[in-house]
Design an enzyme around this catalytic site. Structure first.
Site, PDB file in Angstrom:
ATOM      1  N   ILE A  28       0.840  -1.204   0.000  1.00 51.06           N
ATOM      2  CA  ILE A  28       0.000   0.000   0.000  1.00 51.06           C
ATOM      3  C   ILE A  28       0.869   1.246   0.000  1.00 51.06           C
ATOM      4  CG2 ILE A  28      -0.241   0.171   2.514  1.00 51.06           C
ATOM      5  CD1 ILE A  28      -3.062   0.754  -0.051  1.00 51.06           C
ATOM      6  N   ALA A  29       2.016   1.203   0.669  1.00 50.57           N
ATOM      7  CA  ALA A  29       2.938   2.339   0.665  1.00 50.57           C
ATOM      8  C   ALA A  29       3.471   2.601  -0.737  1.00 50.57           C
ATOM      9  CB  ALA A  29       4.090   2.090   1.639  1.00 50.57           C
ATOM     10  N   TYR A  84      10.922   3.685  13.174  1.00 48.89           N
ATOM     11  CA  TYR A  84      10.356   4.985  12.779  1.00 48.89           C
ATOM     12  C   TYR A  84      10.641   6.076  13.812  1.00 48.89           C
ATOM     13  CZ  TYR A  84       6.276   3.901  15.795  1.00 48.89           C
ATOM     14  OH  TYR A  84       5.448   3.594  16.843  1.00 48.89           O
ATOM     15  N   HIS A 116      -0.963   1.439  13.815  1.00 47.01           N
ATOM     16  CA  HIS A 116      -1.434   2.746  13.346  1.00 47.01           C
ATOM     17  C   HIS A 116      -1.362   3.808  14.440  1.00 47.01           C
ATOM     18  CE1 HIS A 116      -3.994   1.398   9.624  1.00 47.01           C
ATOM     19  NE2 HIS A 116      -2.727   1.068   9.533  1.00 47.01           N
ATOM     20  N   LYS A 172      -6.378   3.312   6.439  1.00 43.64           N
ATOM     21  CA  LYS A 172      -7.536   2.811   7.179  1.00 43.64           C
ATOM     22  C   LYS A 172      -7.235   1.419   7.718  1.00 43.64           C
ATOM     23  CE  LYS A 172      -8.208  -0.249   3.991  1.00 43.64           C
ATOM     24  NZ  LYS A 172      -8.024  -1.695   4.278  1.00 43.64           N
ATOM     25  N   ASP A 190     -11.391  -4.220   7.091  1.00 46.45           N
ATOM     26  CA  ASP A 190     -10.528  -3.995   5.927  1.00 46.45           C
ATOM     27  C   ASP A 190     -11.273  -3.385   4.754  1.00 46.45           C
ATOM     28  OD1 ASP A 190      -7.928  -4.293   4.556  1.00 46.45           O
ATOM     29  OD2 ASP A 190      -9.053  -5.661   3.292  1.00 46.45           O
TER      30      ASP A 190
END
Length: 348
Positions: A15-16, A60, A81, A99, A181
């Site tokens: 997705i990134a 991160y 998240h 999401k 999802d």
């Protein structure tokens, strides 16, 4: 206000790469992608090489401490998240978080509070909001063309679409299956079109009938022996204004179509189906169907990224807000709670 948005990526998976980085690059000189972090070093390095990202991290927190960033995309499994988003907000970054917002409503509320305290933008990856069909129907609803929208139906169904990659079938990392999802996409879209009414009651059921046994998969071969999520969820929401919403979502169900993503609205002056967009009304003693003659061909993810960049650079409010994220997460968690207890969950 900066002229160039310095972007950091938390998570370097599919997705990134496919939804975020590809579309950040389309923003031209308004954006500079300066760092990427992923717990799997090889994944981060491969992503950095693919998109010419100069700094690579496996933590991160180190990225946020060592690199000057203006904004961050959070593209981790759902479990991470909240901590990643809160850390980025506290580091002074705007955040686009994929999401669902989080694993729990409490986490979503902490994320919203962190954004408010930092004075930074927090928005979520509900890319269907950026679909031309949604934008058109929203204008019709807001103009009163459907009247009082008192009923809605949400479908996010796949016949055999259990993802055979990533951690989508891992409840510990994802929090659930199709409801959290793909169902969350259409649920958010319906709530957005209905102006996010306050919920009163949620009744839900979940099923694990097909995912925990070997079978045909159209999205790769999934790990059926370690399938810890639901493969279907169904339920209803009653809102304080009297409106109701029926939801059906599944990764695997014995239905006709391989995939259906849709929202139906019913009001006292008209109704609508979203995909394809058709509006149903009674005009001059005649039942009529209204369909657009033309809609622009738009990549939803591309528009989502462009609007996030615009919001960060100009201060304009994002389309999806943190407080909407809290309400949505409350509903998701209430569905799962109701399914577990067999009882409706009162939210007001």
């Amino acid at each position: 206000m900066t002229d160039v948005l310095r972007i950091g990526m938390i998570g370097a998976g599919g997705i990134a790469r496919d939804a975020h980085l590809t579309n950040y690059q389309k923003c031209g000189d308004r954006v500079e992608i300066v760092a990427v972090a992923d717990v799997v070093k090889e994944t981060a390095e491969a992503c950095a090489e693919m998109f010419s990202i100069p700094r690579v991290f496996t933590d991160y927190q180190e990225m946020l401490e060592q690199v000057e960033l203006d904004a961050v995309s959070v593209c981790t499994p759902n479990k991470f998240h909240a901590p990643a988003t809160i850390a980025a907000l506290k580091a002074g970054c705007h955040v686009l978080c994929e999401k669902p917002p989080a694993m729990t409503a409490e986490e979503a509320d902490e994320m919203a509070q962190a954004a408010e305290e930092a004075g930074k933008i927090l928005t979520y990856g509900f890319h269907y909001r950026h679909a031309p069909e949604v934008e058109v129907l929203k204008r019709f609803v807001d103009a009163g063309e459907l009247g009082d929208v008192y009923a809605s139906r949400v479908h996010a169904l796949r016949r055999r679409g259990i993802p055979g990659w990533g951690v989508f079938t891992n409840k510990e990392l994802q929090g659930g299956g199709p409801l959290i999802d793909i169902g969350v996409h259409m649920l958010d879209t319906a709530l957005y079109l209905m102006s996010y009414p306050e919920p009163e009651l949620v009744l839900g059921s979940t099923y694990q009938k097909l995912g925990n046994r070997k079978g045909v998969g159209v999205m790769g071969e999934w790990d059926w022996e370690n399938f810890s999520i639901e493969d279907m969820a169904r339920g209803m929401i009653r809102f304080q204004n009297g409106a109701t919403l029926i939801l059906e979502t599944a990764f695997a169900a014995n239905v006709d179509q391989l995939q259906e993503m849709n929202v139906t609205l019913m009001g006292d002056e008209g109704g609508a189906d979203l995909f394809p967009l058709t509006i149903y009304q009674e005009k001059h003693e005649t039942l009529v169907n209204l369909t657009p003659a033309h809609l622009p061909d738009i990549n939803y993810h591309e528009r989502e990224i462009q609007r996030f960049v615009d919001s960060c650079l100009t201060g304009t409010p994002p389309l999806s807000t943190p407080r909407q994220g809290v309400l949505l997460q409350r509903l998701i968690n209430a569905f799962y709670q109701s399914a577990e207890t067999g009882e409706p969950v009162k939210l007001s």
